[in-house]
Design a protein around this motif. Structure first.
Motif, PDB file in Angstrom:
ATOM      1  N   LEU A 329      34.527 -22.829  90.816  1.00  0.00           N
ATOM      2  CA  LEU A 329      35.584 -22.778  91.738  1.00  0.00           C
ATOM      3  C   LEU A 329      36.013 -21.504  92.277  1.00  0.00           C
ATOM      4  O   LEU A 329      36.303 -21.852  93.582  1.00  0.00           O
ATOM      5  N   GLU A 330      35.907 -20.483  91.809  1.00  0.00           N
ATOM      6  CA  GLU A 330      36.228 -19.144  92.438  1.00  0.00           C
ATOM      7  C   GLU A 330      35.357 -18.885  93.561  1.00  0.00           C
ATOM      8  O   GLU A 330      35.600 -18.397  94.659  1.00  0.00           O
ATOM      9  N   ARG A 331      34.117 -19.262  93.349  1.00  0.00           N
ATOM     10  CA  ARG A 331      33.130 -19.136  94.818  1.00  0.00           C
ATOM     11  C   ARG A 331      33.635 -19.933  95.713  1.00  0.00           C
ATOM     12  O   ARG A 331      33.224 -19.563  96.706  1.00  0.00           O
ATOM     13  N   GLU A 332      33.866 -21.166  95.434  1.00  0.00           N
ATOM     14  CA  GLU A 332      34.278 -22.262  96.440  1.00  0.00           C
ATOM     15  C   GLU A 332      35.707 -21.705  97.131  1.00  0.00           C
ATOM     16  O   GLU A 332      35.596 -21.537  98.320  1.00  0.00           O
ATOM     17  N   ASN A 333      36.546 -21.390  96.562  1.00  0.00           N
ATOM     18  CA  ASN A 333      38.043 -20.737  96.981  1.00  0.00           C
ATOM     19  C   ASN A 333      38.461 -21.399  98.136  1.00  0.00           C
ATOM     20  O   ASN A 333      38.899 -20.887  99.324  1.00  0.00           O
ATOM     21  N   CYS A 334      38.610 -22.740  98.377  1.00  0.00           N
ATOM     22  CA  CYS A 334      39.154 -23.413  99.654  1.00  0.00           C
ATOM     23  C   CYS A 334      40.143 -24.666  99.220  1.00  0.00           C
ATOM     24  O   CYS A 334      39.884 -25.824  99.854  1.00  0.00           O
ATOM     25  N   PHE A 335      40.874 -24.353  98.063  1.00  0.00           N
ATOM     26  CA  PHE A 335      41.585 -25.446  97.577  1.00  0.00           C
ATOM     27  C   PHE A 335      43.290 -25.339  98.154  1.00  0.00           C
ATOM     28  O   PHE A 335      43.570 -24.041  98.236  1.00  0.00           O
ATOM     29  N   LYS A 336      43.933 -26.649  98.063  1.00  0.00           N
ATOM     30  CA  LYS A 336      45.278 -26.277  98.452  1.00  0.00           C
ATOM     31  C   LYS A 336      46.029 -25.400  97.305  1.00  0.00           C
ATOM     32  O   LYS A 336      46.959 -24.969  97.726  1.00  0.00           O
ATOM     33  N   ASN A 337      45.565 -25.653  96.159  1.00  0.00           N
ATOM     34  CA  ASN A 337      46.241 -24.953  94.841  1.00  0.00           C
ATOM     35  C   ASN A 337      45.173 -24.169  94.404  1.00  0.00           C
ATOM     36  O   ASN A 337      44.194 -24.550  93.847  1.00  0.00           O
ATOM     37  N   ALA A 338      45.234 -22.894  94.455  1.00  0.00           N
ATOM     38  CA  ALA A 338      44.113 -21.969  94.123  1.00  0.00           C
ATOM     39  C   ALA A 338      43.827 -21.876  92.716  1.00  0.00           C
ATOM     40  O   ALA A 338      44.695 -22.012  91.736  1.00  0.00           O
ATOM     41  N   MET A 339      42.701 -21.722  92.446  1.00  0.00           N
ATOM     42  CA  MET A 339      42.208 -21.974  90.849  1.00  0.00           C
ATOM     43  C   MET A 339      42.616 -20.437  90.314  1.00  0.00           C
ATOM     44  O   MET A 339      42.120 -19.627  90.825  1.00  0.00           O
ATOM     45  N   ILE A 340      43.155 -20.349  89.180  1.00  0.00           N
ATOM     46  CA  ILE A 340      43.753 -19.177  88.343  1.00  0.00           C
ATOM     47  C   ILE A 340      42.985 -19.462  87.177  1.00  0.00           C
ATOM     48  O   ILE A 340      43.280 -20.439  86.235  1.00  0.00           O
ATOM     49  N   ARG A 341      42.107 -18.537  86.727  1.00  0.00           N
ATOM     50  CA  ARG A 341      41.353 -18.483  85.436  1.00  0.00           C
ATOM     51  C   ARG A 341      42.475 -18.422  84.391  1.00  0.00           C
ATOM     52  O   ARG A 341      43.169 -17.355  84.401  1.00  0.00           O
ATOM     53  N   GLY A 342      42.171 -19.026  83.205  1.00  0.00           N
ATOM     54  CA  GLY A 342      43.331 -19.217  82.385  1.00  0.00           C
ATOM     55  C   GLY A 342      44.443 -20.318  82.338  1.00  0.00           C
ATOM     56  O   GLY A 342      45.051 -20.580  81.443  1.00  0.00           O
ATOM     57  N   LYS A 343      44.480 -20.880  83.613  1.00  0.00           N
ATOM     58  CA  LYS A 343      45.365 -22.047  83.939  1.00  0.00           C
ATOM     59  C   LYS A 343      44.711 -23.075  83.675  1.00  0.00           C
ATOM     60  O   LYS A 343      43.473 -23.385  83.952  1.00  0.00           O
ATOM     61  N   PRO A 344      45.442 -24.346  83.749  1.00  0.00           N
ATOM     62  CA  PRO A 344      44.767 -25.819  83.647  1.00  0.00           C
ATOM     63  C   PRO A 344      44.273 -26.050  85.166  1.00  0.00           C
ATOM     64  O   PRO A 344      44.522 -25.651  85.950  1.00  0.00           O
ATOM     65  N   LEU A 345      42.885 -27.011  84.987  1.00  0.00           N
ATOM     66  CA  LEU A 345      42.505 -27.446  86.326  1.00  0.00           C
ATOM     67  C   LEU A 345      43.437 -28.407  86.833  1.00  0.00           C
ATOM     68  O   LEU A 345      43.777 -29.282  86.105  1.00  0.00           O
ATOM     69  N   THR A 346      43.400 -28.205  88.198  1.00  0.00           N
ATOM     70  CA  THR A 346      44.010 -29.322  88.968  1.00  0.00           C
ATOM     71  C   THR A 346      43.367 -30.384  89.211  1.00  0.00           C
ATOM     72  O   THR A 346      42.104 -30.533  89.130  1.00  0.00           O
ATOM     73  N   LYS A 347      43.798 -31.771  89.674  1.00  0.00           N
ATOM     74  CA  LYS A 347      42.825 -32.881  90.085  1.00  0.00           C
ATOM     75  C   LYS A 347      42.061 -32.294  91.099  1.00  0.00           C
ATOM     76  O   LYS A 347      40.866 -32.955  91.015  1.00  0.00           O
ATOM     77  N   GLU A 348      42.502 -31.771  92.062  1.00  0.00           N
ATOM     78  CA  GLU A 348      41.544 -31.357  93.057  1.00  0.00           C
ATOM     79  C   GLU A 348      40.228 -30.519  92.484  1.00  0.00           C
ATOM     80  O   GLU A 348      39.134 -30.674  92.772  1.00  0.00           O
TER      81      GLU A 348
END
Length: 474
Positions: A329-348
């Motif tokens: 997900l960090e490599r993609e980095n194009c989400f409405k809600n940024a991926m934060i390591r250590g946090k839950p994954l969003t539906k996106e």
């Protein structure tokens, strides 16, 4: 008198018999006299005859009934219920139809009086959902209900064939299971009863009846853990309730869960096998018995070929760790809600991982302990992680969650004390004290399972009477 009764019985029995459309299409009893009962779904008027499509709810196929114009009752219209007696013949298209000798209308239907569905018209799901009491009469939803029934049977057969014992876990519960606070509180709707009982027991209004707060269940897991320590392999399929203020396409306030628990399992790999066997076996059985119905339904709703149910058959599924998922997900980095390591994954994020995996199911394992409930067991090689798993699938993201359960008495007691639940779940801790074993289990959202299989976009269209915030009709 007896002879007359026997004669009538013999005459009626051998003159004709009542059959369903499904039975007729399967056995093809050409030349036989039959009685059919159902609803008129379409009418075509020709020079000498009226042609009616009869739907009795047994299949998405309809049987054409041919009625001479001089035998058509005035009340025989679209939407009415009726019975027809006649002979089954093959028409020029080599399809069975009933040449009616008599027609009897049971319940007329005058569309102009407010019947919400007109003939030869299609309606969007939002409109259809406003008429829950009549929605089952639409072709699409009738098909869905038959498939839902088939799936519940397939689920029970999967577990029965593997010697799991079905447990009817309680709907009323004294625990919140995951501790998220998304519960409905239960109390009597009788003020005089509450006053009478509170004077005896000196409890608050919400604790009066059961001497403690009681909720509608959010999960049967804790009760299944109790049962697994006596019966080894147990499961349940029943209603659960969540008090979430969400109107999304993936959430309901009341829904059904497939939950299973097995003793003597202490490794994530064994748990993944349990989940894979459940999803693949159920889908395989449905495709085997109801492929025609599934194809018809998916065609009616315009399901995507990318979300093919066959993908659920291809086991083993791909497995990645939570941290590997974060890397992707960090490599993609194009989400409405940024991926934060250590946090839950969003539906996106979940749906992206499924797409990354070729629209096939994918397991995410070894989660940070802060992201999972108190009952998950720590990974032996890394105390910061727990042996939890999410199964991600097309259309819905998370379909299933599971874990190896914490079986150490002292560790569990400490975990519960940290969240202030030690006193409420003293019985749960005590399970680890006498004849203890390791257990693991999972829960699959029944309605989400249907969404994956059939590519249904809104979960409200998977259940007969959906409940969501501000909506509890009927």
């Amino acid at each position: 008198m007896k002879l007359l009764s026997l004669t009538r019985y013999y005459f009626n029995k051998h003159l004709y018999s009542t059959c369903s459309v499904k039975e007729i299409l399967k056995s093809q009893p050409e030349g036989c006299k039959k009685k059919l009962k159902g609803w008129a779904k379409a009418m075509r008027k020709m020079k000498e005859n009226i042609f009616i499509d009869l739907d009795d709810g047994s299949t998405h196929h309809r049987l054409q009934v041919v009625i001479p114009k001089n035998k058509v009752p005035a009340s025989l219209t679209y939407g009415c219920s009726f019975e027809a007696i006649g002979v089954l013949v093959k028409n020029p298209s080599n399809k069975l139809e009933l040449i009616a000798e008599s027609i009897n209308v049971h319940g007329p239907c005058v569309v102009q009086d407010g019947y919400p569905f007109a003939p030869r018209k299609t309606y969007n799901p939002d409109y259809v959902r406003q008429h829950l009491h009549i929605r089952p009469r639409t072709a699409t939803f009738g098909c869905l209900l038959r498939l839902r029934n088939k799936m519940s049977t397939a689920v029970r057969n999967r577990f029965s064939n593997d010697n799991f014992v079905e447990i009817n876990v309680p709907v009323l519960s004294s625990n919140d299971c995951e501790g998220a606070g998304e519960v409905f509180v239960v109390k009597p709707n009788n003020d005089s009863l509450i006053k009478e009982m509170i004077s005896q027991n000196h409890h608050s209004l919400l604790e009066t009846f059961f001497n403690g707060q009681t909720y509608l269940t959010v999960s049967g897991q804790l009760h299944l853990e109790c049962m697994a320590r006596a019966l080894t392999k147990v499961y349940t399929l029943g209603p659960t309730f969540r008090a979430e203020n969400s109107k999304s396409r993936l959430h309901l306030s009341e829904f059904y869960m497939i939950e299973a628990e097995q003793a003597f399992i202490d490794r994530t790999e064994e748990l993944l096998g349990m989940i894979e066997k459940t999803t693949s076996t159920v889908v395989e059985k449905l495709l085997e018995e109801s492929e025609d119905e599934i194809d018809h339904y998916r065609k009616m709703i315009g399901a995507s070929e990318d979300n093919n149910p066959v993908n659920l058959l291809k086991v083993p599924y791909e497995v990645i760790t939570y941290h590997k998922a974060c890397d992707i997900l960090e490599r993609e980095n194009c989400f409405k809600n940024a991926m934060i390591r250590g946090k839950p994954l969003t539906k996106e994020h979940e749906l992206f991982l499924v797409k990354y995996n070729g629209q096939k199911p994918i397991f995410v394992v070894d989660w940070p302990k802060e992201l999972k409930p108190f009952y998950t067991k720590t990974v032996p090689s890394n105390k910061a992680l727990v042996s939890a798993v999410d199964l991600l699938c097309p259309n819905v993201g998370e379909l299933c969650g599971g874990s190896v359960r914490e079986d150490n008495h002292d560790i569990l007691k400490e975990k519960l004390s940290l969240v202030g639940m030690e006193d409420k779940l003293d019985w749960y801790i005590e399970l680890r004290k006498f004849g203890n074993v390791s257990t693991a289990g999972f829960g699959i959202g029944f309605e989400r399972f249907l969404q994956v299989l059939l590519d249904i976009q809104n979960i409200k269209d998977t259940i007969a009477f959906p409940r969501w915030p501000h909506n509890c009709k009927m």
